[in-house]
Design a protein around this motif. Sequence first.
Motif, mmCIF file in Angstrom:
data_model
loop_
_atom_site.group_PDB
_atom_site.id
_atom_site.type_symbol
_atom_site.label_atom_id
_atom_site.label_comp_id
_atom_site.label_asym_id
_atom_site.label_seq_id
_atom_site.Cartn_x
_atom_site.Cartn_y
_atom_site.Cartn_z
ATOM 1 N N HIS A 1 -29.727 0.551 -56.007
ATOM 2 C CA HIS A 1 -29.848 1.746 -55.171
ATOM 3 C C HIS A 1 -28.464 2.209 -54.728
ATOM 4 N N PRO A 2 -28.194 3.512 -54.698
ATOM 5 C CA PRO A 2 -29.059 4.633 -55.074
ATOM 6 C C PRO A 2 -29.039 4.942 -56.569
ATOM 7 N N HIS A 3 -28.019 4.447 -57.282
ATOM 8 C CA HIS A 3 -27.928 4.709 -58.717
ATOM 9 C C HIS A 3 -28.654 3.602 -59.464
ATOM 10 N N LYS A 4 -29.485 3.968 -60.397
ATOM 11 C CA LYS A 4 -30.402 3.028 -61.032
ATOM 12 C C LYS A 4 -29.736 2.276 -62.180
ATOM 13 N N LYS A 5 -28.622 1.605 -61.881
ATOM 14 C CA LYS A 5 -27.942 0.773 -62.856
ATOM 15 C C LYS A 5 -27.502 -0.523 -62.181
ATOM 16 N N LEU A 6 -27.773 -1.643 -62.852
ATOM 17 C CA LEU A 6 -27.350 -2.951 -62.342
ATOM 18 C C LEU A 6 -25.879 -3.169 -62.662
ATOM 19 N N ALA A 7 -25.079 -3.396 -61.643
ATOM 20 C CA ALA A 7 -23.692 -3.783 -61.881
ATOM 21 C C ALA A 7 -23.665 -5.133 -62.588
ATOM 22 N N PHE A 8 -22.578 -5.392 -63.315
ATOM 23 C CA PHE A 8 -22.492 -6.636 -64.083
ATOM 24 C C PHE A 8 -22.686 -7.866 -63.200
#
Length: 529
Positions: free
Chosen positions: A494-501
């Motif tokens: 959240h809020p951007h739907k990407k998992l950080a490494f």
Amino acid sequence: MLKDLDNKPHADLSPRREVKFWGGVIHSVVEEAYMDLEVFADLHQQSKGLLSLSAKYHGIISPGKDLPEEYLIAILTFAFEASLTVKAHLAKIKAYGPSSPPMRRLFARQPPNEYDPDEVETVLRPYVKMTTAEEDLIFLLDILGGDDEDLQFLGLQNTVDELDRLLQAESSARELVSAKMASIIADLSIVSQCLGQIGLFHPWGTANFRQVSNRNFGKVPHANLHLRGLWEKITQGLSRPALGDVEGLISLGMPTGKKFAYPVQKRRTKENTAIMRQAEDNLDAFWSSIDEHLHRKSGDLKGTAVGRLLSSSRVLERTPAWVEPAKGARDNPEVNPCVLVKPFSQSPFGLSGAGGQKALALTPKTKVKTRGTPKTSSGSPKASGDSPKDSSDSPNFLSDSLPPSNCPNPTAISAENLDDLNPGFSVDARASRVFRMLFFHPDMTSTPGEVPWTEFLHAMVSIGLEAEKLYGSGWKFTPTNPGVGSWILFHEPHPHKKLAFTVARQYGRRLRRAYKWTGKTFTLKKKSG
């Protein structure tokens, strides 16, 4: 920390008061970490007890009669604990919402009170422009963190449901909510749903339970007396004055001088390896100081979830020393295929076998099982990845082969029953890319990136996990194959739907603890024809 209406920073941010500021931050982070574990572990145990009592009295309960006293007290006790948890999370929303990075442009502090300089009161900045969705979000958060009468009038579950709908429908509102706030809202949603289910337990619903609770008020606190005593042991040991008295503890936790810089997302080099090892040493020193202090103040913590976790056989992985590549090596020579492991806590909480670091190998097997229904050995976990019991008594889950000769102090690892311990999955290229991000691969040379949440969902579903969207950012994944294990909960980024490494690797470690999966568990399907 928010600036005041005169655009001046808080006095605690001055260099002279830096230690006081970080002392408050460290106290909040540590106490929340310990108490959230304790509270939700207890609610989980109570909910399991309610299921057992429901089955026990299934043929006895009648709408025309009072509930059996044992069952009634258990329900009231759970409702009492859940209500306290709700209040704690509402306080977090009030404290953290305005000062969270996405919302800082909307709020400011009132100038310091001359009678109480430490008191912080936040207000909306005058003439600030907001979209309709942003105004609705601030209104709902104000209801949750504000007057109890307003929340009682609208209803906790109704308010949380509307907040969840708004965050799903409006991107401008979603972008105002930080990952920390999203996690708090998700936890609040789960507990509010539990209270809502108790209210729907007809004909003994909310109104009747209030009357019964008043008649049995003395019995409910008595049922919680033991638990309260355990919690007090932790809170007293982690109180702000107690932590402030520990010499050097605050300085160990202050993130100054890039002491916690961790370039794991960069290509592994001798310099980056040294930085990562130093950060791990700094982090271990801080938590060892916390654990030792807690043990001195609170004892062995028997009967608590924290005590069970700190005395468990779970281990920490640490980066091994840099190994200079052999001349002419091509196969990603800069990566040491070993990993160091050490006890989860080195304080005297009853951990058996706590010793120094060991070097284990993470090299792939020559033979990988790629077909068949996943099986579970007798030592497979029966609970989700968050349980302290998910780590095995044996370190087999770290490796399934003997360490290569270049590992310092190699430790032999038994390869017995590895096919049962690590069932194989044959996955498509799309899912394979995700699992290569979640789990460590010694032969991976590319720079890690982010994992889109839709790709993570696809990968999990492709191996037989049923994905269920819960409130807030929570997702529940339940194995559809019998014998694999229990469900596991993950939070959508959240809020951007990407998992950080770094978050992806955390999810990978939880999957390994829950199901004993490693990177070599997943192989790429061969193209037909």
